[in-house]
Design a protein around this motif. Structure first.
Motif, PDB file in Angstrom:
ATOM      1  N   ASP A 174       0.829  -1.204   0.000  1.00 43.75           N
ATOM      2  CA  ASP A 174       0.000   0.000   0.000  1.00 43.75           C
ATOM      3  C   ASP A 174       0.864   1.254   0.000  1.00 43.75           C
ATOM      4  N   MET A 175       1.941   1.199   0.798  1.00 46.20           N
ATOM      5  CA  MET A 175       2.749   2.418   0.905  1.00 46.20           C
ATOM      6  C   MET A 175       3.420   2.741  -0.428  1.00 46.20           C
ATOM      7  N   ALA A 176       3.765   1.712  -1.191  1.00 45.94           N
ATOM      8  CA  ALA A 176       4.375   1.969  -2.488  1.00 45.94           C
ATOM      9  C   ALA A 176       3.329   2.447  -3.497  1.00 45.94           C
ATOM     10  N   VAL A 177       2.091   1.984  -3.336  1.00 46.73           N
ATOM     11  CA  VAL A 177       1.018   2.494  -4.196  1.00 46.73           C
ATOM     12  C   VAL A 177       0.849   3.991  -3.958  1.00 46.73           C
ATOM     13  N   ILE A 178       0.848   4.371  -2.699  1.00 43.51           N
ATOM     14  CA  ILE A 178       0.670   5.788  -2.366  1.00 43.51           C
ATOM     15  C   ILE A 178       1.841   6.608  -2.914  1.00 43.51           C
ATOM     16  N   ALA A 179       3.057   6.067  -2.754  1.00 47.38           N
ATOM     17  CA  ALA A 179       4.228   6.778  -3.273  1.00 47.38           C
ATOM     18  C   ALA A 179       4.137   6.909  -4.791  1.00 47.38           C
ATOM     19  N   SER A 228       0.796  -1.026   8.460  1.00 49.02           N
ATOM     20  CA  SER A 228       0.213  -2.097   7.651  1.00 49.02           C
ATOM     21  C   SER A 228       1.246  -2.791   6.781  1.00 49.02           C
ATOM     22  N   ASN A 229       2.294  -2.087   6.399  1.00 49.66           N
ATOM     23  CA  ASN A 229       3.344  -2.693   5.576  1.00 49.66           C
ATOM     24  C   ASN A 229       4.679  -2.486   6.261  1.00 49.66           C
ATOM     25  N   THR A 268      14.159   2.170  -2.268  1.00 47.18           N
ATOM     26  CA  THR A 268      12.735   2.542  -2.218  1.00 47.18           C
ATOM     27  C   THR A 268      12.525   3.693  -1.254  1.00 47.18           C
ATOM     28  N   ALA A 269      13.383   4.691  -1.350  1.00 47.72           N
ATOM     29  CA  ALA A 269      13.297   5.799  -0.394  1.00 47.72           C
ATOM     30  C   ALA A 269      11.985   6.557  -0.517  1.00 47.72           C
ATOM     31  N   GLU A 270      11.287   6.380  -1.649  1.00 42.40           N
ATOM     32  CA  GLU A 270      10.050   7.141  -1.857  1.00 42.40           C
ATOM     33  C   GLU A 270       8.880   6.605  -1.032  1.00 42.40           C
ATOM     34  N   VAL A 271       8.953   5.354  -0.621  1.00 40.34           N
ATOM     35  CA  VAL A 271       7.825   4.837   0.159  1.00 40.34           C
ATOM     36  C   VAL A 271       8.022   5.231   1.624  1.00 40.34           C
ATOM     37  N   GLY A 272       6.943   5.208   2.379  1.00 39.79           N
ATOM     38  CA  GLY A 272       7.067   5.574   3.777  1.00 39.79           C
ATOM     39  C   GLY A 272       6.017   4.874   4.607  1.00 39.79           C
ATOM     40  N   VAL A 273       6.446   4.325   5.733  1.00 44.22           N
ATOM     41  CA  VAL A 273       5.466   3.650   6.595  1.00 44.22           C
ATOM     42  C   VAL A 273       4.489   4.659   7.193  1.00 44.22           C
TER      43      VAL A 273
END
Lengths: 446, 588, 478
Positions: free
Chosen positions: B216-221, C108-109, C118-123
């Protein structure tokens, strides 16, 4: 609290003094000294003889592998090496009711794991065979006063026998404590196997029923095997049953000669296991291990007079809806119901934390003496060796340690340690790494 | 692949087995005989003496509704029936505006499983960290229009319970494509589309098969990345348009370009979010990126109400409700009452003490689940109380459950008026369709639902549905077949011969059962089996229908004389003769 | 339920309108986005406690005045202003709310384990305020947690510093406003296992890990340069936007603190060299089981040294932690490294105070040194020490009250305040504290074999990946 550097200096000073007293050249070699037996007199010590009996100041005499004398009026024998224990306390060696000590070295490396033979029914496997007396984990554990542990196999329903071992010795046999051997049964579970198990409740029930059917099938055969085997012995000319190693492994249990350690955690698993054991006529041999949800069926367990190796204590509860501290309370809830309770850490590398498991159980209802009992006299009784270990009494095996305070408190340090009368150095790889790196030389220079 | 409508008459030889026939298009399954087989003669209808609910709370009774050329021509108490109208006596019937579905996949033909060959074939070559956009689920350049089929089963099922229009979106992962406003009835895919591009569908849905975005977090990113890069490209293109001299041609691709109208604020993102966490995540993303938003799903909006109150978005509540588990508490005492230690700090409904009494504990915990379930049943009522305008979405609901779920919502406090509004006027205005749909008024599109009582009564059935003035007649349909004749006269195995324009085909029909009901199997020429539906037998006529696995169904009606029958098979605007003999009966 | 509550009540009350009945039955609380009572006080006078300020010594019979969620005064014999609730803490100990610099609760992840960077993603985008783990941490006196991306990728995603405001159901409500941004890096076995062993991609070795990181930082440097050039008019268009490069550019500019999973001395030294090359100053190593071997280098890194957030005594669960020592925290502390202790594994976050206490046995740290490992030190590592981490006037009233000294094994948490409101109270604590349950569910099955499973499911990234893979669809259910 002493500052770290001051206490280090003190430590060095003590070591030097000790070195002089024992005619050893210096502290550095003292650290490398292997364990040695002899005659020791621990004088001016507070002695916790048993969880309910403390001598405020007295002497413990150790001769060879045994405790020769204990009391306030006991004098140090002439041939004794006298160790002044003023301000310190003598405790019986602590016992952990379930570990993998010696049969696992590194968690992620299967090459270093000897607790998990392949097969559902491998009752003829013996953990003792694979115990590595030189495991790095053993000295790491015993410096906390833990002298004796159950080391147990797992994998499959009947993974083999667990052994009670003393944490000193150069062969597994030397370590085997009073020959205590338990056949382990990992009882079919209706619980979830950890947080990533997302099987449906129906699937779990079906699978555990299947496993139970399988267990009954195995047990039927084992009983048949034992009957035929016995009748062959009873009369001449009878034909041996076909040799089946796993059945052979179960013979001592079927014949009532060996305890059956049943691992079960979910409440319903425990109930089913007790019923099963009663049906199979082995209830009086059963020792329950794990028992996370034992508190839910505490009365049933008490009714069955089955002792329990509880733990680990420091873990989250079994269900999200349970109290956050339920696992800490489990030992006391069971004890209050009348169950004999000993503790187990369930660990390999951190069996040393048994003392903190005991501390948490103590503050959550078990009380200090109850907790001490759960790691000394209670396991000794459960394993049938209370005449040998568990207390600091004359005639018992010299498994004991001297500490500068409550052994469950993190502020406490163990000062002396004896296993089977061997005085063991309080060092291990972790202390050596500290010694080497605390003030590293060279330091920052390139 | 995109042509699911094989023309049976042009298909050659052996392929024209009965099942191929069954697969042929059927615009209106059972109504086919009355409407489609013959030209309807007229498309003007007059519903007379009806109780007309023009809009929630606005009733004309009795009144006449006149439908002509796909529109409602007149509604009133003094409308006369013109010469060319087919008059439908609607005395004791109720006329509602056709229901509008706020978001669904109705009419979207799913690609047959296995036909999506690229997934298997190219799997190994895809870098999981940097897959092609379509593998990531980034397909905003697609349109649902290319997937529409008028005979799709969900669409038929929804129409049958009164839905006549829907905001239909494509299936997929995070950005499946643009939606369309679709009429739930029509002759062709093109016929269905009322508005071509009302929204861009989106959901926080990771890619399939563990490639980026796998969480989900990568979808949002990825959403952020797409929006911000699209903005950059849009700027570059505008600058280039103004002054191309000496500038490099700006990059152009369909994916980013598809987002330009969203950035302009002219196209809303239609997000599906059911659980409270997703709702919050979508709202947070919307605040951050500033796109116009439409929200559907909302099953847990009871847990996100404050955020929804401040959100400026049309809301469409799911018509799905949680099911009661097999093991559930009998009593309906709220679990909150069971604690002996009420907290000064937390709300009381958090507390459920557990006991050493294992069964009491279980009961208590079951009660807590029951109380939680209640919140979902009450969500619609809660939205009404909070004055949040909302419609419904059928996406996660089974058509067969929708009416009972609506009744549950009403039992739990939703007013019938608000329920009706959420089916008609609310979605019409939320989707910008209120000048054309949502009420029974002259000039509006003739989308109507005609029932034999209040729609929200359990005993009421839908009798007629009009979509674009096209009549779907459910009046004659009886769900269950009736057996009044001697069952033993038809039970057994029949061999049949079907005469078609492509030649004759034969197979068998198995019939079993007794006076309480008949059932059976239709075995095609190549051994394919289909269950018989609605088997009726009155002593002379045996009738039943057979569903085609490809959608559509055929009705078989034969006259039985002794051990043989004769009759016809009809469906999809065609009819063929069928005859047969009984080869096995109960007494032989 | 065949006979609904409302239907029954309606029969019972006859003519009362349905809406009225329902309104009384399920009043506002069911919809509120904070399950804490609306009238829960945040003005308190905590009286007669042993106050362990951590930074300013211990106050016997001390009082703490809390106003509007902040610590207004610390002293003795303070009086309660009107409206403030009084908590009699005589015989009890108050310490700053415990801060954990490394956890994976409330999200959740954990891993986006598809790409090395993958620095662009964030918990922070997938916070889950319903996690019972939050409450269990509160029950151990924990008030602030740095929840982290997993360790599958050499450069993972952004982490989030949260306050344990259990009861809040809007995920945004958990965030600690104004806390600096941080990003996860990971060295050693986990990334090499996921990519090298798992996918036959770089990195398979610690050499490869270094180069993956260097390449990403170099690209970020170019990206930032291109942006700047565009802003200065030296370039006609901005570079293609990259969320990933934006975060890494933030690392280069010092806006984003790097929090790096690491074990072995060599890889720790490697990252410090890389960061020196790029002029990056803000660096905290996590786990750092061999930190004790390079303590002088850690202390000498950059202007303020590199931080080290370690386990109390976990080791031997894989080869790169076989040569560990429980004296790690003490050796680091003695060498002047800012050290903290973390527990990492959801389920073990409750007994942080005991983990800190172990440094008494392993290295004889002073009480304040030991307590600092779970309060002010992690606060410094997270850049939030101006707000939390000690009992000082003006700081957030995040407080943990114990019935015995928190470094005693026998101590039990009594109360935990977050921003001056009580989120845990030992006296008012029923068993079931879940904020919600599955509406289609029934009684939970017992979870068996926690010990058996914990390494596989929790500790370190590779296994997060597997868990995530099998649990993908689950994450979208309730």
């Amino acid at each position: 609290m002493l500052s770290a550097s001051l206490s280090r200096r003190l430590f060095l000073l003590c070591a030097l003094l000790l070195g002089l007293a024992t005619a050893l050249p210096d502290a550095a070699t003292a650290q490398k000294e292997p364990g040695r037996q002899g005659v020791f007199a621990l004088t001016n010590a507070q002695i916790v003889v048993s969880p309910t009996d403390t001598i405020s100041s007295g002497t413990v005499v150790i001769r060879d592998d045994s405790i020769a004398a204990v009391g306030s009026g006991v004098a140090a024998p002439n041939d004794a090496e006298v160790i002044d224990c003023s301000g310190q306390t003598v405790y019986a060696g602590l016992i952990d009711g379930g570990t993998r000590l010696g049969i696992e070295e590194v968690g992620s490396l299967s090459e270093t794991q000897d607790f998990n033979e392949i097969g559902e029914v491998t009752a003829h496997m013996n953990a003792l065979t694979a115990v590595n007396p030189n495991s790095v984990h053993i000295p790491v554990t015993r410096v906390h006063g833990i002298t004796t542990v159950i080391t147990e196999p797992s994998n499959g329903m009947l993974p083999g026998t667990a052994a009670l071992i003393d944490l000193h010795g150069y062969t597994p046999r030397q370590m085997h404590a009073a020959g205590v051997t338990l056949t382990k049964l990992d009882f079919p579970s209706v619980g979830r196997q950890g947080p990533s198990d997302d099987r449906s409740p129906e699937t779990i029930e079906k699978e555990s029923q299947k496993a139970l059917d399988k267990l009954n099938e195995v047990w039927d055969r084992a009983e048949r095997y034992a009957r035929i085997d016995s009748s062959v012995t009873a009369a001449e000319g009878r034909r041996q049953p076909e040799y089946i190693p796993a059945m052979e492994g179960l013979l001592p249990v079927i014949r009532g000669e060996q305890p059956l350690m049943i691992t079960a955690n979910a409440a319903s698993d425990i109930s089913v296991a007790l019923d099963w054991a009663e049906e199979r006529g082995v209830l009086d041999q059963v020792i329950l291990s794990g028992a996370m949800e034992g508190w839910r069926v505490a009365d049933e367990i008490a009714e069955a007079s089955v002792p329990v190796l509880v733990g680990s204590v420091m873990q989250p509860p079994s269900r999200e809806s349970d109290r956050y501290d339920r696992a800490y309370e489990t030992p006391s809830l069971l004890r209050d119901a009348g169950v004999t309770v000993a503790l187990r850490s369930g660990k390999t590398e951190n069996v040393r934390n048994l003392v903190f498991h005991a501390g948490f159980a103590a503050s959550h209802g078990l009380g200090k003496s109850g907790a001490l009992r759960a790691v000394t006299t209670a396991p000794a009784e459960i394993f049938g060796i209370d005449d040998l270990v568990g207390t600091v009494e004359a005639g018992k095996k010299a498994n004991l340690f001297v500490a500068d305070g409550d052994p469950f408190q993190p502020t406490t340090d163990v000062q002396h340690l004896f296993i089977e009368g061997y005085k063991l150095p309080l060092e291990n790889r972790q202390t050596k790494l500290r010694d080497e790196f605390l003030n590293r030389t060279p330091g920052l220079s390139e | 692949m995109m042509d699911p409508l094989p023309d049976v008459r042009r298909t050659a030889g052996a392929l024209v087995c009965l099942l191929a026939f069954l697969a042929a298009p059927v615009a209106a399954p059972v109504a086919a005989q009355s409407v489609d087989d013959l030209p309807p003669v007229t498309d003007t209808y007059a519903l007379t003496d009806a109780r007309v609910i023009q809009a929630p709370g606005q009733v004309l009774d009795p009144a006449t509704v006149l439908v002509r050329d796909g529109l409602i021509e007149a509604v009133g108490t003094d409308v006369s029936v013109p010469y060319d109208a087919r008059e439908i006596d609607a005395d004791s019937l109720v006329v509602y505006a056709g229901f509008i579905d706020g978001l669904s996949h109705a009419g979207v033909q799913r690609p047959e499983s296995g036909s999506d060959d690229e997934e298997d074939g190219n799997e190994a070559e895809v870098d999981p960290g940097d897959p092609p956009t379509d593998r990531s689920g980034i397909q905003p350049d697609r349109s649902v229009r290319s997937f529409l089929a008028p005979d799709e089963k969900t669409l038929e099922a929804l129409r049958k319970i009164g839905f006549t229009t829907g905001h239909v979106v494509p299936e997929g992962r995070m950005l499946p494509g643009s939606g369309a406003i679709v009429q739930y009835g029509g002759a062709s895919a093109g016929d269905l589309v009322l508005e071509p591009k009302p929204s861009l569908f989106a959901q926080i849905q990771p890619a399939d098969g563990y490639v980026y975005p796998a969480t989900d977090m990568a979808v949002i990113a990825t959403m952020r990345q797409l929006f911000r890069e699209a903005a950059r490209r849009q700027n570059l293109q505008e600058a280039y348009r103004e002054n191309p001299d000496g500038r490099r041609r700006p990059p152009r691709d369909p994916v980013h370009s598809a987002l330009f109208p969203v950035l302009d604020g002219s196209l809303p993102m239609a997000f599906y979010a059911d659980d409270a966490l997703s709702i919050h995540r979508v709202l947070t993303l919307q605040r951050e990126l500033g796109f116009p938003l439409l929200l559907a799903g909302l099953a847990e909006s009871h847990a996100a109400l404050e955020s929804l109150e401040t959100a400026d978005a049309p809301l469409f509540l799911t018509l799905d409700l949680p099911e009661e588990p097999a093991r559930s508490a009998e009593s309906d005492t709220i679990a909150a009452d069971t604690t002996d230690r009420p907290s000064r700090f937390y709300d009381p409904d958090l507390r459920t003490a557990s006991y050493r009494d294992v069964s009491a504990e279980a009961e208590n915990l079951e009660l807590r689940h029951a109380a939680e379930r209640k919140k979902y049943l009450r969500t619609a009522a809660l939205l009404e109380e909070a004055d949040l305008p909302f419609g419904f979405t059928t996406r996660e609901a089974d058509a067969g459950d929708i009416r009972s779920h609506l009744r549950t919502m009403i039992e739990e406090g939703l007013s019938a008026e608000a329920a009706l509004a959420a089916l008609t006027t609310r979605p019409a205005s939320l989707l910008g369709l209120d000048r054309r749909l949502g009420t029974v008024e002259d000039g509006k599109i003739a989308n109507l639902v005609v029932t034999d009582g209040s729609y929200f009564d359990e005993d009421t059935s839908v009798r007629y549905v009009f979509v674009d003035g096209r009549l779907y007649d459910y009046a004659s349909e009886s769900e269950e077949g009736e057996v009044t004749g001697e069952a033993s006269a038809v039970v057994g195995t029949w061999s049949y011969t079907l005469e078609t324009s492509q030649g004759d085909f034969s197979g068998t029909i198995e019939i079993e059962g007794d006076a309480s009901g008949l059932s059976g199997t239709f075995v095609g020429p190549q051994g394919d089996e289909q269950d018989l539906q609605s088997v009726s037998w009155d002593g002379t006529t045996l009738s039943f229908s057979v569903d085609s696995p490809q959608g559509g169904s055929a009705t078989v009606s034969v006259t039985v004389e002794g051990e043989s029958f004769d009759g016809s098979v009809s469906g999809s605007g065609q009819s063929f003769s069928i005859s047969g003999e009984r080869t096995r009966s109960p007494d032989r | 339920m065949t006979d609904s509550i409302s239907a029954r009540l309606l029969r019972a009350v006859g003519g009362v309108p349905l809406a009225v009945v329902l309104a009384t039955l399920l009043a506002a609380p069911a919809t509120a986005q904070d399950r804490l009572r609306a009238d829960a006080p945040d003005d308190w006078l905590i009286q007669d406690a042993t106050v362990l300020t951590v930074t300013n010594g211990t106050i016997e019979n001390g009082d703490i005045l809390v106003r509007d969620g902040d610590i207004a005064r610390v002293g003795t014999d303070l009086s309660a202003p009107s409206g403030a609730e009084v908590y009699d803490a005589s015989g009890e100990y108050v310490m700053p709310g415990i801060i954990e610099a490394h956890q994976h609760i409330a999200i959740s992840n954990v891993n986006e384990a598809t790409n090395q960077v993958t620095a662009e993603v964030g918990v922070g985008d997938v916070l889950n305020p319903y996690d019972i783990g939050i409450y269990r941490a509160l029950a151990g006196g924990v008030t602030t947690v740095h929840v982290m991306h997993g360790s599958a990728n050499p450069i993972g995603g952004r982490n989030e510093t949260i306050k344990l405001r259990y009861g809040v159901t809007d995920p945004q409500g958990l965030k600690m406003e104004g806390a600096p941004r941080t990003v996860k890096f990971a060295l050693g076995e986990n990334p090499t296992r996921v990519y090298g062993q798992g996918r036959d991609q770089q990195p398979r070795t610690r050499m490869g890990v270094e180069q993956v990181i260097r390449e990403a930082l170099r690209k970020a440097e170019r990206y930032a340069e291109a942006k700047e050039a565009y802003e200065n008019g030296e370039r006609d268009r901005p570079p293609e936007h990259s969320e990933r490069m934006e975060v890494l550019a933030g690392v280069l500019s010092g806006d984003v603190i790097v929090q790096c999973h690491s074990y072995r001395a060599d890889e720790i030294l490697m990252l410090m060299r890389v960061f020196e090359d790029f002029g990056i100053q803000d660096l905290v190593f996590h786990h750092v089981n061999e930190g004790f071997k390079v303590a002088p280098e850690l202390a000498a890194f950059g202007d303020d040294g590199a931080g080290a957030s370690v386990f109390s005594d976990w080791w031997a669960y894989k080869f790169e932690v076989y040569y560990s020592t429980a004296y790690n925290a003490a050796v680091l502390t003695e060498n002047g490294v800012n050290a903290s202790i973390n527990t990492d594994i959801p389920g073990e976050q409750r007994d942080m105070y005991l983990q800190a206490a172990k440094t008494k046995r392993y290295g004889d740290l002073t009480d304040d040194e030991a307590l600092a490992l779970i309060t002010i030190n992690p606060a410094r590592q997270l850049g939030i020490d101006d707000r939390v981490g000690s009992i000082e006037e003006g700081k957030d009233a995040d407080l943990a009250i114990f019935d015995d000294h928190p470094l005693s094994v026998y101590t039990k948490p009594q109360r935990t305040y977050v921003d001056g409101v009580v989120r845990f109270d030992h006296e008012e604590d029923p068993d079931d504290m879940r904020l919600r349950v599955d509406p289609e569910g029934t009684v939970d099955l017992a979870r068996d074999g926690y010990d058996r499973d914990r390494r596989k499911s929790c500790l370190k990234g590779v296994t997060f990946l597997q868990a995530t893979e099998s649990g993908l669809t689950l994450q979208h259910s309730h």
